[in-house]
Design an enzyme around this catalytic site. Structure first.
Site, PDB file in Angstrom:
ATOM      1  N   ARG A 224       0.853  -1.183   0.000  1.00  0.00           N
ATOM      2  CA  ARG A 224       0.000   0.000   0.000  1.00  0.00           C
ATOM      3  C   ARG A 224       0.889   1.232   0.000  1.00  0.00           C
ATOM      4  O   ARG A 224       1.940   1.253   0.627  1.00  0.00           O
ATOM      5  CB  ARG A 224      -0.939   0.006   1.210  1.00  0.00           C
ATOM      6  CG  ARG A 224      -2.059  -1.022   1.124  1.00  0.00           C
ATOM      7  CD  ARG A 224      -3.066  -0.650   0.038  1.00  0.00           C
ATOM      8  NE  ARG A 224      -4.211  -1.552  -0.007  1.00  0.00           N
ATOM      9  CZ  ARG A 224      -4.325  -2.593  -0.810  1.00  0.00           C
ATOM     10  NH1 ARG A 224      -3.315  -2.887  -1.633  1.00  0.00           N
ATOM     11  NH2 ARG A 224      -5.406  -3.343  -0.811  1.00  0.00           N
ATOM     12  N   GLU A 250      -2.602   8.351  -4.117  1.00  0.00           N
ATOM     13  CA  GLU A 250      -2.941   7.485  -5.250  1.00  0.00           C
ATOM     14  C   GLU A 250      -4.394   7.693  -5.645  1.00  0.00           C
ATOM     15  O   GLU A 250      -5.271   7.670  -4.760  1.00  0.00           O
ATOM     16  CB  GLU A 250      -2.710   6.026  -4.859  1.00  0.00           C
ATOM     17  CG  GLU A 250      -2.864   5.044  -6.004  1.00  0.00           C
ATOM     18  CD  GLU A 250      -2.573   3.605  -5.605  1.00  0.00           C
ATOM     19  OE1 GLU A 250      -3.439   2.743  -5.878  1.00  0.00           O
ATOM     20  OE2 GLU A 250      -1.496   3.356  -5.029  1.00  0.00           O
ATOM     21  N   HIS A 269      -0.472   0.740  -9.965  1.00  0.00           N
ATOM     22  CA  HIS A 269      -1.213  -0.218  -9.134  1.00  0.00           C
ATOM     23  C   HIS A 269      -1.822  -1.336  -9.987  1.00  0.00           C
ATOM     24  O   HIS A 269      -3.029  -1.568  -9.967  1.00  0.00           O
ATOM     25  CB  HIS A 269      -2.312   0.499  -8.339  1.00  0.00           C
ATOM     26  CG  HIS A 269      -2.721  -0.252  -7.100  1.00  0.00           C
ATOM     27  ND1 HIS A 269      -3.229   0.363  -5.984  1.00  0.00           N
ATOM     28  CD2 HIS A 269      -2.693  -1.590  -6.800  1.00  0.00           C
ATOM     29  CE1 HIS A 269      -3.519  -0.542  -5.054  1.00  0.00           C
ATOM     30  NE2 HIS A 269      -3.196  -1.735  -5.529  1.00  0.00           N
TER      31      HIS A 269
END
Length: 306
Positions: A224, A250, A269
């Site tokens: 993360r 993000e 991602h």
């Protein structure tokens, strides 16, 4: 009232036991009716939303919900929305191969400077320079769970030394506990972060951790974004390299300095969602619905309900 499931894929509707009523919702604008009867809900994974995504908002409109199913490994983002008494299951194991492949790709790209050669090719420039190697590197895996094991399996054939670290030590598996992180960093050539985001891991890798790494070490983050302190990485000024599939913030804003930070390689991602993931996720959902229909224990329960 009978069991009613709402799932992402048509395959799971077709293969579901006859005792279940199953509808399909792949994300985006949610159904306007029927949600009040849903007892099993699989939150869509990476839905095509065309700018609208109600896939988590609708949880509050499911008063009969008994099971909330994710097909992602991480689940911290859903906890604030989890109603009392509802069982939460995740997709542990489904992303192992895909994420491990991506880690290997990021490491090789960074060690062999593949982004440089892609730019040079586009500019028709032939300019060979000496390269780093993956062989003989010492790789510290921070978050050695199922994905960490898959990463290790792919790294060992490249003649690396893998060091394992998890939240708690597992001496029988030669896994260090979290309190050993600082003692292990000075000898690491490559650090791979695969931890979930919790209050304990938020900012886990910041200025003190970077300071312990040798010059030109590589930090790979596929866990993360907020596990790694972005400002601390930027402050390194290229002394430490990074390959990031997740960032904080993000999505990364277009004006963010991380885009052009020296020694930083970014992917958006995408580690967990390769072609290998989807057949495995659909097969898992077939089996999970069958367990739900027959009253068998569900797989991957991370928060039991009633």
């Amino acid at each position: 009232m009978g069991a009613r499931a709402l799932v992402q894929w048509e395959q799971n509707r077709k293969n579901a036991p006859n005792s279940l009523q199953v509808d399909v919702y792949a994300g985006g604008v949610a159904p306007r009716t029927g949600l009040e009867e849903v007892t099993f809900y699989q939150v869509p994974y990476s839905p095509s939303t065309q700018g609208v995504d109600e896939s988590t908002d609708i949880i509050a409109r499911m008063p009969e919900l008994e099971v909330l199913q994710l097909v992602s490994a991480g689940y911290e983002q859903i906890l604030p929305l989890l109603p009392d008494g509802v069982t939460l299951c995740n997709g542990r194991g489904l992303h192992d191969a895909s994420t491990a492949e991506h880690v290997l790709g990021l490491v090789l790209a960074a060690q062999r400077d593949l982004p440089r050669w892609a730019i040079d090719q586009s500019e028709r420039r032939w300019a060979a320079v000496p390269q780093r190697s993956l062989a003989d590197s010492r790789v510290l895996i921070v978050g050695h769970g199922s994905i960490g094991r898959a990463v290790e399996q792919r790294l060992l054939p490249f003649e690396t030394t893998v060091v394992r670290l998890a939240g708690r030590a597992r001496p029988d598996e030669d896994v260090h506990g979290a309190d050993a992180l600082h003692s292990l960093l000075p000898e690491a050539d490559i650090v791979v972060l695969i931890t979930p985001l919790t209050e304990r891991t938020r900012g886990l890798f910041g200025a003190p951790e970077f300071s312990l790494l040798r010059d030109d070490a590589l930090v790979v983050n596929v866990g993360r974004g907020a596990v790694l302190d972005t400002d601390a990485l930027l402050a390194e000024g290229g002394r430490i390299r990074a390959a990031l599939d997740v960032t904080d913030p993000e999505p990364l804003p277009v004006e963010h300095p991380l885009w052009q930070a020296p020694g930083v390689y970014i992917t958006p991602h995408v580690a967990g969602g390769s072609a290998a993931f989807y057949p495995r996720a659909r097969a898992f959902m077939d089996a999970q619905l069958a367990r739900w229909a027959t009253g068998e224990p569900l797989a991957n329960v991370v928060r039991p309900g009633r």
